[in-house]
Design an enzyme around this catalytic site. Structure first.
Site, mmCIF file in Angstrom:
data_model
loop_
_atom_site.group_PDB
_atom_site.id
_atom_site.type_symbol
_atom_site.label_atom_id
_atom_site.label_comp_id
_atom_site.label_asym_id
_atom_site.label_seq_id
_atom_site.Cartn_x
_atom_site.Cartn_y
_atom_site.Cartn_z
ATOM 1 N N GLU A 26 -78.301 62.171 26.110
ATOM 2 C CA GLU A 26 -79.263 62.127 25.012
ATOM 3 C C GLU A 26 -79.732 60.698 24.756
ATOM 4 O OE1 GLU A 26 -79.596 63.682 20.393
ATOM 5 O OE2 GLU A 26 -77.618 63.281 21.238
ATOM 6 N N GLU A 57 -75.347 72.294 17.039
ATOM 7 C CA GLU A 57 -76.807 72.254 17.080
ATOM 8 C C GLU A 57 -77.294 73.326 18.054
ATOM 9 O OE1 GLU A 57 -80.322 68.864 17.267
ATOM 10 O OE2 GLU A 57 -78.217 68.305 17.299
ATOM 11 N N ASP A 98 -81.614 71.869 23.111
ATOM 12 C CA ASP A 98 -81.539 70.419 23.264
ATOM 13 C C ASP A 98 -80.225 70.005 23.894
ATOM 14 O OD1 ASP A 98 -80.233 71.335 20.939
ATOM 15 O OD2 ASP A 98 -80.252 69.344 20.057
#
Length: 768
Positions: A645, A364, A358
């Site tokens: 994002e 993350e 992502d």
């Protein structure tokens, strides 16, 4: 099929660093020269292999990230060049340096790590062939030695520490390095060793600084001009023990490094100087942290004793990623649009690093299934993703088999070890879990090979059966957690799931799409007649449930939001008459929004298609070319070099969005590039794999020209159009064996074969 028999091995003691596993051996004598040599390597962790004092290859972070519970890749290297000049009877050294990587390092934002192993371990099998046919094998076993390296810490999120005062050369060569200890075999259980088939992670580019300056706080800041993924290579000298620190970030805020979006990821490398090079009699230290990676444009440098000009000559950013072959291009007369497309490409390169992640910068960097579900068509046009995504899909199926058919939010699934409590109990989820159907179907459409459908069909079927089991009595998919239209721009920063679009509507339409695709795949493959009927019947149920409970008598869809109309139109759940009405309502909502984005993850990839398919091309162009926030081009006007994002990851005043999730490198919202290739550029497939193509540019938005090209499995295909004196002039290149249908405004369709074709529309085409 290769069978490997050597054990994985690990150091007997905790060496407090990335351990070096080392074996000295002698080439067998009396068999002539070495004619070939192959080294197979793997690790629980990541491995860098050395042979004869040299790195075996420029590959990075091998063997990459898989669902380590069940399979580990083994990477094969041709090492003949490292051994052909070695004299038989003379000693040589095979060594493995083992980093934490994904298997042993921390993953996800919960702070934990080592989910796959509690000790780093390496594996090697070296096969050497001689002129007389003799073979010699050197493999990991308990005769190897272990010793500490100069790498004193390494984490993918936090960075790498290197102490150049530690002797970091003697282990590469024959002899007896100091501080060695023994090794022991590591049981890998039922894990399967599989031959590596994916493009390696390797350096993709080297980028020099574009500016170096002193911030208001007195910090030395470096700008590399683009948001990239990789690290900084630095050469420096100074007194022994001097610590050189490189802190990375994607953006600046208040003229200082903006590190808040990194959350707990330290993203800092620390290098301790050896003292070499201080008096000019020997070489200075050079550091390159190959066991980590950062997402950054800017770096803060401390501990460097030279001037800014000297620093400029001492540092280089190294961009890394999976080395995919570029296949698709796009250009136009609109410079902001071209920059946006460049940003999509750069964001994909940064996030296709072993798995499709992502984001590459914070704590993350996970294989979120929803992101690739949205982006797969764009990805498979821009780059050859066949082996990369097919391999990732194998982990999708493995995860499902151990989770009652559920495709998890991330693959490989580390959230099962560090649960994301905000998302409730994981279960099949629209778009995210639908990736198990949409991605293999996309690969089939892009490359024309049914093998991926055959391999993934059980996965597709298992997902849909899981969905069917969770339908409500009204045949709606509204009984479990849904992300819905994640990151709707109207949702508050702290609540990204609070979208305008009803989650049940979004999920039910997505399930209809997946069921239809699975039925189509079953019919295409043959031998799956029962499954074809099963999923066709499921699609019929979902469509009926949608019509009864979500489609209102006046043609409105429950929640009356842009995303619900978008998905209903593009995913084909409406009748022709209903679709026209939905398109008109969608255009009304888009106009009411001031042609600013009003969709999140679910709707954004498809909204321009929904407008185009229902006769609202001008609205699609106005939405695409909008520069006010939220829009695709707003970040470009703010200097973005990758896709963000959030539509407003950076606010107009230059401050960072206050939300906890604020990445400046997320490719998902760049999925509109697929529409740009097909509609603006005018190139799309009529048959899977582009065996036949549609050449149908649809000018608009004031663009004077556009072009796109694709190196398909059948050859190079290209379209370029321009508006000249009220006419649309098109040049199309079609490879041998491919036919094309040309569809131009105001002209009848025509079919052309291989060659270069100059075409024009007889009717005038508006330029705005």
């Amino acid at each position: 099929m290769t069978t490997w028999t050597a054990p994985f091995i690990a150091a007997d003691t905790d060496l407090g660093s990335a351990p070096i596993l080392r074996r000295e051996f002698t080439l067998d004598d009396g068999h002539g020269a070495v004619t070939a040599a192959t080294l197979d390597v793997s690790a629980l962790g990541v491995v860098e292999a050395w042979l004869g004092g040299q790195r075996v290859s420029d590959h990075l972070l091998e063997p990459g990230w898989t669902s380590y519970e069940w399979r580990i890749r083994v990477v094969s290297h041709d090492v003949t060049p490292q051994l052909v000049d070695t004299t038989p009877g003379q000693p040589a050294v095979l060594a493995l340096v083992i980093g934490n990587g994904w298997a042993a390092g921390r993953l996800a934002w919960g702070g934990g790590g080592g989910w796959y192993t509690n000790e780093r371990a390496g594996f090697a099998e070296l096969r050497i062939s001689f002129a007389d046919g003799h073979e010699q094998h050197v493999a990991t076993d308990t005769d190897w030695q272990a010793l500490p390296s100069a790498i004193t810490a390494d984490q993918l999120y936090d960075g790498q520490d290197v102490d150049a005062r530690i002797d970091d050369t003697s282990w590469k060569h024959p002899g007896a390095p100091q501080g060695t200890t023994g090794v022991h075999p590591v049981d890998i259980g039922e894990r399967e060793l599989v031959a590596d088939t994916v493009p390696p992670v390797r350096p993709l580019a080297e980028i020099a600084p574009v500016d170096i300056w002193t911030s208001p706080s007195g910090a030395t800041l470096v700008d590399f001009g683009v948001n990239l993924v990789g690290w900084i290579r630095v050469t420096a000298s100074g007194p022994s023990g001097t610590v050189l620190t490189l802190q990375h970030a994607e953006v600046l805020e208040h003229d200082e490094l903006g590190t808040r979006p990194l959350r707990t990821a330290k993203a800092a490398d620390h290098f301790i100087l050896s003292g070499s090079g201080v008096d000019g009699t020997d070489e200075p230290d050079t550091f390159e942290p190959r066991f980590t990676f950062h997402g950054f444009r800017y770096a803060q440098v401390s501990g460097f004793s030279g001037t800014h000009d000297e620093l400029r000559g001492a540092i280089t950013a190294v961009q890394v990623g999976s080395d995919l072959v570029r296949t698709g291009t796009f250009g136009s007369s609109h410079e902001l649009l071209n920059t946006f497309h460049d940003n999509v490409v750069r964001g994909m390169q940064g996030n296709f690093l072993s798995v499709p992640t992502d984001c590459p910068q914070r704590d993350e960097r996970l294989g979120w299934t929803g992101d690739i579900a949205a982006f797969a068509p764009t990805a498979s046009y821009l780059f050859d993703t066949r082996t990369f995504l097919a391999d990732w899909l194998r982990d999708v199926w493995l995860e499902q088999q151990h989770a009652d058919g559920v495709i998890p939010f991330v693959v490989p699934d580390v959230l099962k070890y560090s649960p994301a409590e905000d998302f409730g109990k994981p279960d099949a989820t629209a778009i995210w879990s639908d990736a198990g159907v949409w991605v293999p179907w996309t690969l089939y459409q892009a490359y024309g090979d049914t093998a991926v459908l055959e391999e993934q069909f059980e996965s597709m079927a298992a997902h849909l059966r899981r969905v069917r089991d969770h339908l409500s009595p009204e045949d709606l998919w509204d009984t479990v957690f849904q992300f819905g239209d994640w990151l709707d721009p109207d949702a508050p920063p702290e609540a990204p799931a609070d979208a305008k679009a009803d989650k049940g509507v979004v999920a039910t339409i997505c399930a209809y799409r997946s069921a239809t695709m699975a039925a189509d795949a079953a019919e295409l493959l043959g031998g799956h007649e029962a499954e074809a009927a099963e999923f066709r019947e499921l699609a019929t149920r979902l469509q009926a449930g949608f019509r009864t409970h979500y489609l209102q008598d006046d043609g409105r869809i429950l929640s009356d939001a842009t995303t619900v109309y978008t998905l209903a139109i593009v995913f084909g759940i409406l009748s022709e008459q209903e679709q026209a009405a939905a398109g008109d309502r969608l255009a009304e909502l888009v106009e009411a929004s001031g042609y600013r984005i009003s969709t999140g993850f679910a709707g954004t990839p498809f909204i321009t298609d929904a407008l185009t398919q229902t006769g609202h091309l001008d609205d699609a162009y106005r939405l695409l070319l909008q520069t006010e926030c939220p829009s695709w081009l707003y970040p470009v006007t703010m200097g973005a070099t990758t896709v963000w994002e959030r539509w407003d990851s950076m606010l107009p005043d230059g401050t960072i969005n206050p939300g906890e999730m604020t990445s400046f490198n997320h490719y998902a919202l760049g999925a509109v590039a697929d529409w740009m290739h097909r509609v603006v550029g005018g190139l799309s497939a009529l048959e899977p794999g582009y065996a036949s193509v549609l050449i149908a540019p649809q000018p608009g938005g004031g663009l004077a020209w556009a072009s796109t090209s694709l190196d398909s499995v059948h050859g190079h295909i290209a379209v370029r159009w321009e508006l000249v004196d009220g006419e649309l002039l098109v040049r199309a290149e079609v490879p041998e064996g491919v036919s094309a249908v040309v569809r131009l405004p105001g002209a009848p369709d025509q079919r052309v074969g291989a060659g270069t074709h100059d075409l024009r529309a007889p009717a005038a085409v508006p330029t705005a």
